[in-house]
Design a protein around this motif. Structure first.
Motif, PDB file in Angstrom:
ATOM      1  N   ILE A 138     -51.507 -37.586   3.807  1.00 60.06           N
ATOM      2  CA  ILE A 138     -50.831 -37.468   2.514  1.00 60.06           C
ATOM      3  C   ILE A 138     -51.188 -36.129   1.864  1.00 60.06           C
ATOM      4  O   ILE A 138     -50.327 -35.415   1.345  1.00 60.06           O
ATOM      5  CB  ILE A 138     -51.230 -38.629   1.590  1.00 60.06           C
ATOM      6  CG1 ILE A 138     -50.655 -39.953   2.116  1.00 60.06           C
ATOM      7  CG2 ILE A 138     -50.746 -38.383   0.152  1.00 60.06           C
ATOM      8  CD1 ILE A 138     -51.215 -41.187   1.432  1.00 60.06           C
ATOM      9  N   MET A 139     -52.456 -35.779   1.920  1.00 61.81           N
ATOM     10  CA  MET A 139     -52.906 -34.522   1.314  1.00 61.81           C
ATOM     11  C   MET A 139     -52.312 -33.310   2.016  1.00 61.81           C
ATOM     12  O   MET A 139     -52.038 -32.284   1.390  1.00 61.81           O
ATOM     13  CB  MET A 139     -54.440 -34.473   1.331  1.00 61.81           C
ATOM     14  CG  MET A 139     -55.090 -35.529   0.448  1.00 61.81           C
ATOM     15  SD  MET A 139     -56.878 -35.711   0.735  1.00 61.81           S
ATOM     16  CE  MET A 139     -57.467 -34.101   0.225  1.00 61.81           C
ATOM     17  N   GLN A 140     -52.076 -33.431   3.320  1.00 60.93           N
ATOM     18  CA  GLN A 140     -51.502 -32.317   4.070  1.00 60.93           C
ATOM     19  C   GLN A 140     -49.990 -32.211   3.884  1.00 60.93           C
ATOM     20  O   GLN A 140     -49.408 -31.155   4.102  1.00 60.93           O
ATOM     21  CB  GLN A 140     -51.829 -32.471   5.561  1.00 60.93           C
ATOM     22  CG  GLN A 140     -53.302 -32.306   5.888  1.00 60.93           C
ATOM     23  CD  GLN A 140     -53.615 -32.650   7.331  1.00 60.93           C
ATOM     24  OE1 GLN A 140     -52.753 -33.126   8.076  1.00 60.93           O
ATOM     25  NE2 GLN A 140     -54.862 -32.408   7.746  1.00 60.93           N
ATOM     26  N   SER A 141     -49.372 -33.319   3.471  1.00 59.11           N
ATOM     27  CA  SER A 141     -47.913 -33.350   3.384  1.00 59.11           C
ATOM     28  C   SER A 141     -47.377 -32.821   2.064  1.00 59.11           C
ATOM     29  O   SER A 141     -46.199 -32.470   1.977  1.00 59.11           O
ATOM     30  CB  SER A 141     -47.410 -34.791   3.578  1.00 59.11           C
ATOM     31  OG  SER A 141     -47.781 -35.283   4.848  1.00 59.11           O
TER      32      SER A 141
ATOM     33  N   TYR B 163     -50.653 -31.655  -5.494  1.00 56.56           N
ATOM     34  CA  TYR B 163     -51.068 -33.030  -5.743  1.00 56.56           C
ATOM     35  C   TYR B 163     -52.362 -33.080  -6.545  1.00 56.56           C
ATOM     36  O   TYR B 163     -53.129 -32.115  -6.627  1.00 56.56           O
ATOM     37  CB  TYR B 163     -51.262 -33.792  -4.424  1.00 56.56           C
ATOM     38  CG  TYR B 163     -52.301 -33.205  -3.500  1.00 56.56           C
ATOM     39  CD1 TYR B 163     -53.665 -33.445  -3.689  1.00 56.56           C
ATOM     40  CD2 TYR B 163     -51.933 -32.410  -2.424  1.00 56.56           C
ATOM     41  CE1 TYR B 163     -54.616 -32.911  -2.846  1.00 56.56           C
ATOM     42  CE2 TYR B 163     -52.868 -31.866  -1.574  1.00 56.56           C
ATOM     43  CZ  TYR B 163     -54.215 -32.114  -1.783  1.00 56.56           C
ATOM     44  OH  TYR B 163     -55.163 -31.579  -0.947  1.00 56.56           O
ATOM     45  N   GLU B 164     -52.574 -34.239  -7.138  1.00 57.36           N
ATOM     46  CA  GLU B 164     -53.832 -34.565  -7.804  1.00 57.36           C
ATOM     47  C   GLU B 164     -54.113 -36.024  -7.467  1.00 57.36           C
ATOM     48  O   GLU B 164     -53.447 -36.925  -7.966  1.00 57.36           O
ATOM     49  CB  GLU B 164     -53.720 -34.359  -9.307  1.00 57.36           C
ATOM     50  CG  GLU B 164     -55.015 -34.650 -10.054  1.00 57.36           C
ATOM     51  CD  GLU B 164     -54.893 -34.400 -11.544  1.00 57.36           C
ATOM     52  OE1 GLU B 164     -55.454 -35.203 -12.318  1.00 57.36           O
ATOM     53  OE2 GLU B 164     -54.225 -33.420 -11.933  1.00 57.36           O
ATOM     54  N   ILE B 165     -55.066 -36.253  -6.582  1.00 55.24           N
ATOM     55  CA  ILE B 165     -55.342 -37.589  -6.075  1.00 55.24           C
ATOM     56  C   ILE B 165     -56.720 -38.053  -6.521  1.00 55.24           C
ATOM     57  O   ILE B 165     -57.731 -37.402  -6.234  1.00 55.24           O
ATOM     58  CB  ILE B 165     -55.256 -37.631  -4.534  1.00 55.24           C
ATOM     59  CG1 ILE B 165     -53.835 -37.286  -4.072  1.00 55.24           C
ATOM     60  CG2 ILE B 165     -55.662 -39.007  -4.012  1.00 55.24           C
ATOM     61  CD1 ILE B 165     -53.685 -37.191  -2.568  1.00 55.24           C
ATOM     62  N   ASP B 166     -56.744 -39.155  -7.273  1.00 62.62           N
ATOM     63  CA  ASP B 166     -58.012 -39.803  -7.619  1.00 62.62           C
ATOM     64  C   ASP B 166     -58.347 -40.776  -6.495  1.00 62.62           C
ATOM     65  O   ASP B 166     -57.653 -41.779  -6.306  1.00 62.62           O
ATOM     66  CB  ASP B 166     -57.877 -40.560  -8.941  1.00 62.62           C
ATOM     67  CG  ASP B 166     -57.836 -39.650 -10.148  1.00 62.62           C
ATOM     68  OD1 ASP B 166     -58.912 -39.378 -10.711  1.00 62.62           O
ATOM     69  OD2 ASP B 166     -56.728 -39.212 -10.513  1.00 62.62           O
ATOM     70  N   LEU B 167     -59.402 -40.481  -5.736  1.00 59.86           N
ATOM     71  CA  LEU B 167     -59.793 -41.325  -4.611  1.00 59.86           C
ATOM     72  C   LEU B 167     -61.023 -42.146  -4.993  1.00 59.86           C
ATOM     73  O   LEU B 167     -62.080 -41.601  -5.327  1.00 59.86           O
ATOM     74  CB  LEU B 167     -60.083 -40.474  -3.379  1.00 59.86           C
ATOM     75  CG  LEU B 167     -60.443 -41.232  -2.103  1.00 59.86           C
ATOM     76  CD1 LEU B 167     -59.335 -42.178  -1.688  1.00 59.86           C
ATOM     77  CD2 LEU B 167     -60.764 -40.263  -0.974  1.00 59.86           C
TER      78      LEU B 167
ATOM     79  N   PRO C 204     -55.103 -29.528  -4.334  1.00 61.09           N
ATOM     80  CA  PRO C 204     -54.622 -28.811  -3.148  1.00 61.09           C
ATOM     81  C   PRO C 204     -55.665 -27.857  -2.568  1.00 61.09           C
ATOM     82  O   PRO C 204     -56.380 -27.177  -3.305  1.00 61.09           O
ATOM     83  CB  PRO C 204     -53.408 -28.041  -3.684  1.00 61.09           C
ATOM     84  CG  PRO C 204     -52.931 -28.857  -4.834  1.00 61.09           C
ATOM     85  CD  PRO C 204     -54.163 -29.417  -5.463  1.00 61.09           C
ATOM     86  N   GLY C 205     -55.759 -27.841  -1.249  1.00 60.60           N
ATOM     87  CA  GLY C 205     -56.679 -26.941  -0.564  1.00 60.60           C
ATOM     88  C   GLY C 205     -58.022 -27.549  -0.237  1.00 60.60           C
ATOM     89  O   GLY C 205     -58.788 -27.007   0.550  1.00 60.60           O
ATOM     90  N   GLU C 206     -58.325 -28.700  -0.832  1.00 60.32           N
ATOM     91  CA  GLU C 206     -59.602 -29.352  -0.565  1.00 60.32           C
ATOM     92  C   GLU C 206     -59.468 -30.304   0.621  1.00 60.32           C
ATOM     93  O   GLU C 206     -58.475 -31.010   0.752  1.00 60.32           O
ATOM     94  CB  GLU C 206     -60.073 -30.132  -1.797  1.00 60.32           C
ATOM     95  CG  GLU C 206     -60.334 -29.260  -3.012  1.00 60.32           C
ATOM     96  CD  GLU C 206     -60.819 -30.072  -4.198  1.00 60.32           C
ATOM     97  OE1 GLU C 206     -61.498 -29.496  -5.056  1.00 60.32           O
ATOM     98  OE2 GLU C 206     -60.516 -31.282  -4.260  1.00 60.32           O
ATOM     99  N   SER C 207     -60.464 -30.321   1.470  1.00 56.42           N
ATOM    100  CA  SER C 207     -60.436 -31.214   2.625  1.00 56.42           C
ATOM    101  C   SER C 207     -61.073 -32.557   2.266  1.00 56.42           C
ATOM    102  O   SER C 207     -61.904 -32.647   1.358  1.00 56.42           O
ATOM    103  CB  SER C 207     -61.181 -30.580   3.807  1.00 56.42           C
ATOM    104  OG  SER C 207     -62.542 -30.353   3.461  1.00 56.42           O
TER     105      SER C 207
END
Length: 396
Positions: A296-299, A303-307, A322-325
């Protein structure tokens, strides 16, 4: 009230009372034709007589717009195949009008409607109508050629098929003969944009439980088409990255043709993802969860994803940009309680719109449904108290 004012008022009324149908109607191409008796729809545009609209009451104009909207999502021109065009038009009218009646639309006196066809697909109605026309000897011999015989006829070279008097190619696919190649390409691009828009609003109102009754009969492929769960997941997520539509300003690309497609005001994907790290989640399933999050992060470039990871309590929370692994240590291994995740979101995350919860669904659920959309991603079929469910099929 002028007919143009009636049209705008009818659109607004549709949006209020039948939001799915109204959303489609807002992008419907409208053509005024003084030769038309009342109105007609070919699945691409709604043609009407302005003199009729001037005299018609508002509910008849609302019905006309709803009829045109449903013909658009029915994919009228794509589903005709080798069928006789005029019978297919009648069949699709019957299925659309039956659906509108089922949803409470007053039926104009001149509209083609037959209650015996309620609950039937357009293809089923077509077969009945064709058989009746053959029995009554009202089907032209040229039209009565079987589909098998048509399939055996030699194919013309691409682009060299003759057109009939309606400007349609011999296989009944709409191909206006007067269109330049660039115009045909533009028309295809417009069709793709409309299809994408229709898909987005279908997913939106499906999530809200606000789809019209019997829509599955009008467009069965929306409900019966089986796709890979990953494709379903990404379509679901895409509706959040691209569902912020605005008509101010409209999409200028097709404005000159009188088609008001919405413009996208934002393509930011902002979602919350929760991962169940309890003891019942084995390493392979956890790997699937994390692998899909990384995809999802690569697609999505923005984005801003709270995990959030949790078992019976919150183990971690991190915001990914974006850009963080996806590089951090997963902890947990205890029992499963879903309540802390929902409580944490309520307390610490502003304006959540979507929660993706990766879990095996074995745990304690909150008593109340959250005020945002929820998609459970689980390895096998289970009854969930609320939210939508997507099965990770390879783990069946």
């Amino acid at each position: 009230m002028t007919y143009t004012e009636k049209i705008e008022k009818a659109k607004a009324k549709l949006m209020l009372e039948h939001p799915y149908i109204g959303s489609v109607a807002t992008v419907l191409e409208l053509n005024n034709d003084t030769e038309a008796l009342t109105f007609s729809s070919d699945g691409i545009s709604l043609t009407y007589n302005d003199e009729y609209f001037e005299k018609a009451p508002l509910d008849e104009i609302e019905f006309a717009l709803a009829n045109g909207a449903m013909h658009a999502v029915l994919k009228h021109s794509e589903r005709v195949n080798e069928r006789v065009d005029r019978i297919w038009q009648a069949a699709s009218d019957l299925v659309v009008n039956a659906m509108l009646v089922k949803n409470g639309f007053p039926l104009p006196p001149y509209v083609y409607y037959d209650e015996r066809f309620e609950g039937m697909y357009a293809e089923e109605i077509y077969d009945v109508l064709k058989d009746e026309m053959i029995r009554n000897d009202t089907l032209d011999e040229a039209e009565a050629v079987s589909e098998d015989e048509q399939a055996e006829e030699p194919q013309e070279e691409e682009g060299k098929g003759e057109s009939n008097e309606n400007g349609e190619s011999a296989d009944n696919t709409p191909q206006p003969a007067s269109m330049e190649e660039s115009e045909v390409s533009e028309f295809d691009m417009l069709s793709e944009e409309l299809k994408e828009f229709f898909e987005q609003i279908f997913q939106k109102y499906k999530r809200q439980g606000n789809l019209p009754e019997d829509l599955n009969i009008v467009v069965p492929e929306y409900f019966s088409h089986k796709i890979d769960w990953r494709e379903m997941l990404y379509k679901y997520i895409a509706s959040y990255a691209k569902s912020t539509y605005s008509f101010v300003p409209p999409n200028m690309k097709y404005l000159y043709r009188g088609i008001y497609l919405p413009s996208l005001s934002s393509d930011l994907l902002r979602i919350v993802i929760a991962v169940d790290t309890s003891g019942s989640i084995d390493e392979a399933l956890l790997g699937t969860f994390l692998g899909e999050i990384e995809s999802i992060m690569q697609s999505y470039p923005n984005y801003e994803i709270d995990l959030i990871t949790a078992d019976a309590k919150i183990q971690s929370h991190r915001v990914f940009l974006p850009g963080e692994s996806l590089d951090y240590e997963v902890s947990g291994g205890g029992g499963t309680d879903f309540r802390p995740v929902f409580e944490y979101i309520d307390n610490y995350i502003d304006y959540p719109t979507l929660l993706l919860y990766f879990t095996d669904a074995e745990g304690t659920f909150p008593a109340n449904e959250p005020g945002y959309d929820l998609l459970w991603l689980i390895p096998e079929e289970r009854e969930m108290p609320f939210g939508e469910v997507l099965i990770l099929e390879e783990h069946h």
